[in-house]
Design a protein around this motif. Structure first.
Motif, PDB file in Angstrom:
ATOM      1  N   UNK A 160       0.889  -1.168   0.096  1.00  0.00           N
ATOM      2  CA  UNK A 160      -0.143   0.088  -0.017  1.00  0.00           C
ATOM      3  C   UNK A 160       0.927   1.258  -0.058  1.00  0.00           C
ATOM      4  N   UNK A 161       0.280   2.314  -0.318  1.00  0.00           N
ATOM      5  CA  UNK A 161       0.927   3.622  -0.090  1.00  0.00           C
ATOM      6  C   UNK A 161      -0.107   4.826   0.274  1.00  0.00           C
ATOM      7  N   UNK A 162       0.725   5.776   0.919  1.00  0.00           N
ATOM      8  CA  UNK A 162      -0.155   7.028   1.124  1.00  0.00           C
ATOM      9  C   UNK A 162       0.645   8.200   0.420  1.00  0.00           C
ATOM     10  N   UNK A 163      -0.096   9.136  -0.009  1.00  0.00           N
ATOM     11  CA  UNK A 163       0.430  10.272  -0.703  1.00  0.00           C
ATOM     12  C   UNK A 163       0.763  11.382   0.056  1.00  0.00           C
ATOM     13  N   UNK A 164       1.759  12.332  -0.146  1.00  0.00           N
ATOM     14  CA  UNK A 164       1.696  13.404   0.844  1.00  0.00           C
ATOM     15  C   UNK A 164       0.768  14.506   0.117  1.00  0.00           C
ATOM     16  N   UNK A 165      -0.028  15.076   0.949  1.00  0.00           N
ATOM     17  CA  UNK A 165      -0.755  16.168   0.388  1.00  0.00           C
ATOM     18  C   UNK A 165      -0.548  17.563   0.539  1.00  0.00           C
ATOM     19  N   UNK A 166      -1.081  18.592  -0.290  1.00  0.00           N
ATOM     20  CA  UNK A 166      -0.606  19.730  -0.263  1.00  0.00           C
ATOM     21  C   UNK A 166      -0.745  20.463   1.191  1.00  0.00           C
ATOM     22  N   UNK A 167      -1.520  19.928   2.069  1.00  0.00           N
ATOM     23  CA  UNK A 167      -1.374  20.567   3.251  1.00  0.00           C
ATOM     24  C   UNK A 167      -0.504  20.110   4.278  1.00  0.00           C
ATOM     25  N   UNK A 168       0.549  19.176   3.937  1.00  0.00           N
ATOM     26  CA  UNK A 168       1.394  18.563   4.740  1.00  0.00           C
ATOM     27  C   UNK A 168       0.988  17.147   5.403  1.00  0.00           C
ATOM     28  N   UNK A 169      -0.354  16.948   5.155  1.00  0.00           N
ATOM     29  CA  UNK A 169      -0.666  15.546   5.604  1.00  0.00           C
ATOM     30  C   UNK A 169      -0.387  14.384   4.765  1.00  0.00           C
ATOM     31  N   UNK A 170      -0.539  13.239   5.130  1.00  0.00           N
ATOM     32  CA  UNK A 170      -0.743  12.036   4.309  1.00  0.00           C
ATOM     33  C   UNK A 170      -2.216  11.813   3.897  1.00  0.00           C
ATOM     34  N   UNK A 171      -2.509  11.205   2.776  1.00  0.00           N
ATOM     35  CA  UNK A 171      -3.840  10.987   2.201  1.00  0.00           C
ATOM     36  C   UNK A 171      -4.185   9.549   2.748  1.00  0.00           C
ATOM     37  N   UNK A 172      -5.357   9.162   2.122  1.00  0.00           N
ATOM     38  CA  UNK A 172      -5.713   7.589   2.454  1.00  0.00           C
ATOM     39  C   UNK A 172      -4.918   6.623   1.644  1.00  0.00           C
ATOM     40  N   UNK A 173      -4.842   5.568   2.663  1.00  0.00           N
ATOM     41  CA  UNK A 173      -3.948   4.441   1.990  1.00  0.00           C
ATOM     42  C   UNK A 173      -4.428   4.072   0.523  1.00  0.00           C
ATOM     43  N   UNK A 174      -3.572   3.555  -0.357  1.00  0.00           N
ATOM     44  CA  UNK A 174      -3.991   3.224  -1.654  1.00  0.00           C
ATOM     45  C   UNK A 174      -3.380   2.021  -2.005  1.00  0.00           C
ATOM     46  N   UNK A 175      -4.104   0.865  -2.157  1.00  0.00           N
ATOM     47  CA  UNK A 175      -3.466  -0.635  -2.675  1.00  0.00           C
ATOM     48  C   UNK A 175      -2.885  -0.467  -3.814  1.00  0.00           C
ATOM     49  N   UNK A 176      -1.662  -1.187  -3.831  1.00  0.00           N
ATOM     50  CA  UNK A 176      -1.017  -1.364  -5.206  1.00  0.00           C
ATOM     51  C   UNK A 176      -1.368  -2.759  -5.877  1.00  0.00           C
ATOM     52  N   UNK A 177      -2.062  -2.504  -7.093  1.00  0.00           N
ATOM     53  CA  UNK A 177      -2.528  -3.830  -7.515  1.00  0.00           C
ATOM     54  C   UNK A 177      -1.493  -4.524  -8.371  1.00  0.00           C
ATOM     55  N   UNK A 178      -1.359  -5.614  -8.751  1.00  0.00           N
ATOM     56  CA  UNK A 178      -0.725  -6.539  -9.479  1.00  0.00           C
ATOM     57  C   UNK A 178      -0.130  -7.652  -8.934  1.00  0.00           C
ATOM     58  N   UNK A 179       0.677  -8.485  -9.847  1.00  0.00           N
ATOM     59  CA  UNK A 179       1.234  -9.660  -9.551  1.00  0.00           C
ATOM     60  C   UNK A 179       2.279  -9.808  -8.143  1.00  0.00           C
ATOM     61  N   UNK A 180       2.514  -8.323  -7.838  1.00  0.00           N
ATOM     62  CA  UNK A 180       3.606  -8.552  -6.745  1.00  0.00           C
ATOM     63  C   UNK A 180       3.079  -8.731  -5.467  1.00  0.00           C
ATOM     64  N   UNK A 181       1.824  -8.631  -5.406  1.00  0.00           N
ATOM     65  CA  UNK A 181       1.101  -9.139  -4.161  1.00  0.00           C
ATOM     66  C   UNK A 181       0.484 -10.267  -4.007  1.00  0.00           C
ATOM     67  N   UNK A 182       0.848 -11.329  -5.343  1.00  0.00           N
ATOM     68  CA  UNK A 182       0.305 -12.557  -5.243  1.00  0.00           C
ATOM     69  C   UNK A 182       0.797 -13.325  -3.833  1.00  0.00           C
ATOM     70  N   UNK A 183      -0.085 -14.082  -3.445  1.00  0.00           N
ATOM     71  CA  UNK A 183       0.508 -14.932  -2.255  1.00  0.00           C
ATOM     72  C   UNK A 183       0.422 -14.277  -0.879  1.00  0.00           C
ATOM     73  N   UNK A 184       0.241 -12.829  -0.674  1.00  0.00           N
ATOM     74  CA  UNK A 184       0.057 -11.998   0.370  1.00  0.00           C
ATOM     75  C   UNK A 184       1.345 -12.083   1.243  1.00  0.00           C
ATOM     76  N   UNK A 185       2.475 -12.518   0.810  1.00  0.00           N
ATOM     77  CA  UNK A 185       3.914 -12.570   1.509  1.00  0.00           C
ATOM     78  C   UNK A 185       4.824 -11.515   0.916  1.00  0.00           C
ATOM     79  N   UNK A 186       4.520 -10.245   0.995  1.00  0.00           N
ATOM     80  CA  UNK A 186       5.551  -9.492   0.240  1.00  0.00           C
ATOM     81  C   UNK A 186       5.803  -8.495   1.634  1.00  0.00           C
ATOM     82  N   UNK A 187       7.332  -8.268   1.721  1.00  0.00           N
ATOM     83  CA  UNK A 187       7.882  -7.696   2.856  1.00  0.00           C
ATOM     84  C   UNK A 187       8.782  -6.597   2.289  1.00  0.00           C
TER      85      UNK A 187
END
Length: 324
Positions: free
Chosen positions: A129-156
């Motif tokens: 997942x990632x959160x993006x830096x906002x113009x107000x200095x805060x971080x946005x809501x979490x965004x899921x990174x789609x794709x085969x990299x998450x296959x198996x749910x064992x990414x570290x």
């Protein structure tokens, strides 16, 4: 996470890639405490620090944030996007616009948390997942990174290069029995299929990659047959043809007979942060403890939990032709 620690428990011997300055504990009693702390992620200006804090069994991982205040750090708080799920291993992009992390939170609201299975055990799974830096200095809501990299749910331990490549450790069909390091490249609005980073025989466990933003070298935790303890930090250098050199064991105070893992780069050239459960030597007879002194010592850093340490590998990098 617990299975990852088991997978890192391997042999010992000697070896080094050069001298390294003495290790310094990061924020003793504030950042590094009697709990588990790993994975230091600094903002580009070095004024904000995200890191992971957990219980000793690593069943309850949370991402914390602290701000630099002069020569010290503020008391950490739970990051705005963390505190409800099994969140860990924060990593900034080199430009500081995004902060990546891994989590067992469901991809779709209302679904159960992610789980993974290995060696007959079920444990918290992870997606990127990632959160993006906002113009107000805060971080946005979490965004899921789609794709085969998450296959198996064992990414570290994601690590980001300036060109958008994402390095991570995972257990995938071509990993062998242990964990290996993988890379994905930006492909339009998505990412390429994960490719295993060729560092040698897959009988060796390799985890927690940390890529130089320019892609000139790669640090990771594992055991290449000469680890001093359960796992050590190694470095590999990119060769002219794009392949990687044989991993070299880092010398000096980077590695000890304890567990070392989760290497991350600081904002100064050669500045490296590692997680380690190294302890202070106890010699007997010791000064007689009181209940208060024993409680203070056993509940603080250097009690056998993992803390975050700073070392300097600038000389190692320069010896391999890498300059500021």
């Amino acid at each position: 996470m617990k299975l990852r620690t088991i997978a890192l428990a391997m042999a010992f011997a000697l070896g080094c890639a050069g001298a390294v300055d003495a290790a310094e504990l990061l924020g003793p009693g504030v950042i590094s405490t009697g709990m588990q702390e790993t994975t230091a992620a600094f903002s580009p200006d070095g004024e904000t620090l995200y890191f992971m804090r957990s219980d000793l069994a690593e069943t309850d991982d949370t991402i914390m944030v602290s701000r630099r205040h002069g020569n010290s750090w503020t008391m950490p708080e739970v990051a705005s996007f963390s505190g409800q799920w099994h969140d860990s291993e924060p990593a900034y992009t080199p430009d500081g616009k995004r902060l990546y992390f891994v989590s067992n939170r469901p991809v779709h609201a209302g679904d159960p948390p992610l789980t993974a299975k290995m060696l007959g055990q079920t444990f918290a799974g992870t997606n990127l997942w990632y959160v993006e830096q906002q113009a107000n200095g805060h971080l946005g809501e979490p965004v899921h990174v789609d794709g085969a990299l998450n296959d198996g749910a064992m990414l570290y331990n994601p690590s980001l290069a300036a060109n958008g490549d994402i390095y991570f450790s995972a257990h995938r069909p071509d990993s062998g029995d242990l964990y290996q390091i993988y890379v994905v490249h930006p492909a339009g609005s998505a990412y390429s299929t994960p490719q295993r980073v060729e560092l040698g025989d897959t009988s060796h466990n390799r985890m927690d990659p940390c890529i130089d933003p320019q892609g000139r070298f790669l640090l990771f935790a594992g055991n290449e047959g000469d680890s001093l303890g359960r796992a050590d930090i190694y470095i590999a250098f990119r060769k002219a043809d794009g392949s990687w050199s044989k991993p070299e064991h880092l010398g000096g105070d980077v590695n000890t007979k304890s567990l070392e893992n989760a290497p991350t780069l600081g904002r100064q050239f050669g500045e490296l942060y590692v997680s380690s459960n190294r302890q202070e030597d106890v010699r007997f007879p010791k000064p007689r403890d009181t209940a208060a002194s024993l409680q203070k010592r056993l509940s603080g850093p250097l009690n056998g939990s993992r803390d975050i340490w700073r070392v300097d590998i600038a000389d190692v990098l320069r010896a391999h032709g890498i300059k500021d």
